[in-house]
Write an enzyme that holds these catalytic residues in place. Structure first.
Site, PDB file in Angstrom:
ATOM      1  N   HIS A   1     -37.315 -47.010  49.914  1.00 27.40           N
ATOM      2  CA  HIS A   1     -37.758 -48.084  50.794  1.00 27.40           C
ATOM      3  C   HIS A   1     -38.095 -47.550  52.181  1.00 27.40           C
ATOM      4  CE1 HIS A   1     -33.594 -47.569  52.015  1.00 27.40           C
ATOM      5  NE2 HIS A   1     -33.906 -48.157  53.158  1.00 27.40           N
TER       6      HIS A   1
ATOM      7  N   ASP B   1     -37.696 -48.940  56.141  1.00 21.30           N
ATOM      8  CA  ASP B   1     -36.830 -49.941  56.773  1.00 21.30           C
ATOM      9  C   ASP B   1     -37.605 -51.143  57.327  1.00 21.30           C
ATOM     10  OD1 ASP B   1     -34.450 -48.630  56.260  1.00 21.30           O
ATOM     11  OD2 ASP B   1     -34.399 -47.602  58.195  1.00 21.30           O
TER      12      ASP B   1
ATOM     13  N   HIS C   1     -37.241 -43.721  52.315  1.00 23.30           N
ATOM     14  CA  HIS C   1     -36.007 -42.959  52.129  1.00 23.30           C
ATOM     15  C   HIS C   1     -35.120 -43.611  51.077  1.00 23.30           C
ATOM     16  CE1 HIS C   1     -35.287 -45.719  55.551  1.00 23.30           C
ATOM     17  NE2 HIS C   1     -34.066 -45.853  55.051  1.00 23.30           N
TER      18      HIS C   1
ATOM     19  N   ARG D   1     -26.746 -46.269  62.369  1.00 29.26           N
ATOM     20  CA  ARG D   1     -28.182 -46.131  62.608  1.00 29.26           C
ATOM     21  C   ARG D   1     -28.567 -46.888  63.876  1.00 29.26           C
ATOM     22  NH1 ARG D   1     -31.626 -49.217  58.273  1.00 29.26           N
ATOM     23  NH2 ARG D   1     -31.116 -50.919  59.674  1.00 29.26           N
TER      24      ARG D   1
END
Ligand SMILES: [Fe+2]
Length: 310
Positions: free
Chosen positions: A136, A138, A286, A301
């Site tokens: 995917h 983000d 990723h 993150r």
């Protein structure tokens, strides 16, 4: 799609290859955008980890201020390598946010727990189950997906827990011409509900339904800084291609989704605690490997606001 040969004119018995398959053989693995020349780096050492994507940056302590020249050089490295890795940084949350803020305004992303820290998405396999083990990009369910993210793994399991990134510009380069033509002006709908509905209850998702209505993005995205094209669809949030029969859209998307799975387009990173990855979300996908249960893994993150894909 055309198959290379039916075999009949060559004396071979008739055969067919599955339509839309991915074939073995050489792949075009171009790292730099068109007309970019290889130039040395002056402030950092750049150690490639794969052919087109992923480099370790050595010789930097990210807790120190990042000046304009260094920022420019790191940005060039990011455009040239798409994911940068910095080993053993052990940044505080403030330091992590400060580093990310050199690339823009920090994003608040309400669907992932923050652990009580502003502009932080915390992945600790806590009450919300792990949902990053699918290819995917983000938050593409937003009008403006994030430009990139700075991820630090704070606690590592005794084995596993790697993250993989895929170079979606290389994935685009290797599409058959017939597919490139079909998707040249196509748009696809990105919707967070189908993906997140596997992990959240309707009551948890409903408040965000108005905040994030389905959005349309181009299937091929042009990078705002390099002009390079990337394939911009993925399994998590893309529901269909606009204006295409459902069966045809599904068939084409299945083929496009497969591209991120090609190992030549990937880099795989094995984390140590305190390592940082900084990726360009405009041209990568990723996958966080979920293979370390029952051991904990804690990652945080910080994401940077981006622009509307064109
Ligand atoms: Fe992610």
């Amino acid at each position: 799609m055309d198959t290379p040969s039916s075999g009949t004119s060559s004396g071979l018995r008739p055969f067919r290859t599955p339509a839309d398959g991915i074939h073995e053989g050489p792949r075009e693995l171009r790292r730099l955008p068109d007309e970019w020349e290889e130039r040395p780096y002056r402030h950092v050492e750049v150690v490639p980890l794969a052919r087109t994507i992923g480099a370790e940056i050595r010789g930097l302590n990210l807790s120190r201020p990042v000046g304009a020249e260094l920022r420019a050089e790191l940005n060039r490295a990011l455009l040239e390598w798409k994911v940068l890795f910095f080993r053993g940084q052990h940044l505080s949350r403030d330091q992590q946010r400060e580093f990310a803020a050199h690339w823009g305004e920090l994003a608040s992303l309400p669907l992932v727990p923050t652990g009580g820290h502003e502009a932080v998405s915390r992945f600790d396999d806590g009450p919300v189950p792990h949902f990053e083990n699918v290819w995917h990009t983000d938050v593409t369910f937003r009008e403006r997906p994030t430009m990139g993210s700075v991820l630090q793994v704070r606690q590592i399991p005794p084995f596993g827990g790697d993250t993989l990134w895929a170079d979606m510009a290389a994935a685009y380069d290797n599409l058959p011409d017939t597919v490139k033509e079909r998707i040249e002006h196509a748009t696809a709908v990105h919707d967070y509900v189908p993906g997140f509905a596997r992990y959240y209850t309707p009551a948890q998702l409903l408040p965000f339904q108005e905040l994030y209505p389905p959005v349309e993005h181009p299937v091929v995205r042009r990078h705002p800084e390099t002009g390079r094209r990337s394939l911009f669809v993925h399994l998590s949030y893309v529901t269909h291609i606009v204006g295409m029969e459902p069966a045809e859209s599904d068939r084409l998307l299945r083929f496009l989704f497969l591209q991120a799975h090609v190992p030549e387009f990937q880099v795989r990173f094995h984390w140590q605690a305190g390592d940082i990855a900084f990726w360009d979300n405009r041209t990568t996908a990723h996958y966080a490997v979920n293979d370390y249960a029952p051991h904990p893994r804690v990652a945080e993150r910080v994401s940077i606001e981006g622009d509307k894909p064109v």
